[in-house]
Design an enzyme around this catalytic site. Structure first.
Site, PDB file in Angstrom:
ATOM      1  N   SER A   1       0.829  -1.213   0.000  1.00  0.00           N
ATOM      2  CA  SER A   1       0.000   0.000   0.000  1.00  0.00           C
ATOM      3  C   SER A   1       0.861   1.258   0.000  1.00  0.00           C
ATOM      4  O   SER A   1       1.995   1.261   0.479  1.00  0.00           O
ATOM      5  CB  SER A   1      -0.903   0.024   1.232  1.00  0.00           C
ATOM      6  OG  SER A   1      -1.815  -1.043   1.215  1.00  0.00           O
TER       7      SER A   1
HETATM    8  N1  SAH Z   1      -0.913  -4.371   3.941  1.00  0.00           N
HETATM    9  C1  SAH Z   1      -0.371  -4.884   2.722  1.00  0.00           C
HETATM   10  C2  SAH Z   1      -1.388  -4.726   1.609  1.00  0.00           C
HETATM   11  C3  SAH Z   1      -1.242  -5.755   0.578  1.00  0.00           C
HETATM   12  S1  SAH Z   1      -2.476  -5.673  -0.686  1.00  0.00           S
HETATM   13  C4  SAH Z   1       0.907  -4.179   2.322  1.00  0.00           C
HETATM   14  O1  SAH Z   1       0.983  -2.977   2.496  1.00  0.00           O
HETATM   15  O2  SAH Z   1       1.820  -4.838   1.821  1.00  0.00           O
HETATM   16  C5  SAH Z   1      -3.817  -6.549   0.048  1.00  0.00           C
HETATM   17  C6  SAH Z   1      -3.560  -7.960   0.471  1.00  0.00           C
HETATM   18  O3  SAH Z   1      -4.805  -8.552   0.854  1.00  0.00           O
HETATM   19  C7  SAH Z   1      -2.973  -8.865  -0.621  1.00  0.00           C
HETATM   20  O4  SAH Z   1      -1.786  -9.430  -0.148  1.00  0.00           O
HETATM   21  C8  SAH Z   1      -4.071  -9.921  -0.828  1.00  0.00           C
HETATM   22  O5  SAH Z   1      -3.551 -11.194  -1.157  1.00  0.00           O
HETATM   23  C9  SAH Z   1      -4.775  -9.914   0.506  1.00  0.00           C
HETATM   24  N2  SAH Z   1      -6.145 -10.437   0.493  1.00  0.00           N
HETATM   25  C10 SAH Z   1      -7.086 -10.299  -0.475  1.00  0.00           C
HETATM   26  N3  SAH Z   1      -8.222 -10.916  -0.113  1.00  0.00           N
HETATM   27  C11 SAH Z   1      -7.994 -11.470   1.118  1.00  0.00           C
HETATM   28  C12 SAH Z   1      -8.788 -12.247   2.019  1.00  0.00           C
HETATM   29  N4  SAH Z   1     -10.042 -12.607   1.748  1.00  0.00           N
HETATM   30  N5  SAH Z   1      -8.210 -12.629   3.195  1.00  0.00           N
HETATM   31  C13 SAH Z   1      -6.936 -12.293   3.502  1.00  0.00           C
HETATM   32  N6  SAH Z   1      -6.152 -11.564   2.684  1.00  0.00           N
HETATM   33  C14 SAH Z   1      -6.663 -11.152   1.505  1.00  0.00           C
END
Ligand code: SAH
Length: 213
Positions: A64
């Site tokens: 993010s």
């Molecule tokens: N906080 C992270 C954001 C990553 S993007 C960072 O800054 O690196 C969002 C993440 O949510 C992705 O890794 C994706 O795989 C995850 N995601 C999507 N749907 C999900 C679900 N149902 N349960 C858990 N994680 C999920």
């Protein structure tokens, strides 16, 4: 890759940009100044790590934007020792921010590739969430509920009922709601049945995926 004075200088500048964009929580800004974001990213992006932008990580996901991480964290109004659930661990950067604010972090990731990669990375860096779980964030983590705060870091087409149910009275759920674009939404649990809802600006996240089984 290493963390150097040069990186620290870039982080200070990034924190200044976040202040200009309206972030006021000093503890959040301190976390941004401290956490080596470049180490959470592929080495080919190292030169860009302290721009206020999202970047690709593994499994078609993104780390993010720092402003988004700061904004969501600020909305949680964290106190040390609080129990926080994060949905969407991804690179683990938001997790590291939550840990820096001395909270007890439970975090869930549904992409196996990222789960494995970030597990190794947390060990290497000495980041210790209470639990790091491979699973579906729509369900939350009922066995550890209730939580003081829940933060969803992917765009949710709907607000998962399970997450609302796992909030303490007085607890806060920060969730970007929408499909193509998301409205940052804060729910504060007022009582067993009542939630106060506040909406903030629009953001863009990768989707919170639901397993259809
Ligand atoms: N906080 C992270 C954001 C990553 S993007 C960072 O800054 O690196 C969002 C993440 O949510 C992705 O890794 C994706 O795989 C995850 N995601 C999507 N749907 C999900 C679900 N149902 N349960 C858990 N994680 C999920």
């Amino acid at each position: 890759m290493k963390d150097t004075l040069k990186h620290r200088g870039m982080r200070n500048k990034l924190a200044d940009i976040l202040v200009e964009k309206g972030i006021v929580d000093q503890k959040v800004l301190e976390a941004i100044r401290t956490i080596p974001r470049h180490l959470f990213m592929d080495s080919s992006f190292e030169g860009h790590a302290y721009q206020d932008k999202a970047f690709p990580i593994a499994a078609d996901q993104t780390i993010s934007q720092p402003y988004t991480v700061a904004f969501q964290t600020e909305l949680l109004q964290l106190e040390p020792d609080q129990k926080i659930l994060e949905i969407g661990t991804g690179s683990g950067y938001q997790t590291a921010v939550l840990l820096r604010l001395k909270t007890k972090v439970y975090t869930i990731e549904r992409q196996l590739e990222l789960f494995k990669k970030t597990t190794i990375f947390f060990k290497k860096m000495g980041y210790r969430p209470k639990k790091f779980i491979f699973g579906d964030g729509y369900k939350g983590l009922p066995e550890e509920a209730p939580f003081d705060g829940i933060v969803v870091t992917a765009g949710a087409p709907r607000v998962p009922k399970a997450l609302m149910a796992q909030l303490k009275i007085g607890g806060r759920l920060v969730i970007p709601v929408g499909t193509n674009e998301q409205v940052m939404t804060l729910f504060i649990r007022k009582s067993e049945k009542e939630f106060e809802k506040k909406e903030f600006g629009s953001f863009r996240f990768v989707p919170l995926l639901e397993d259809k089984n």
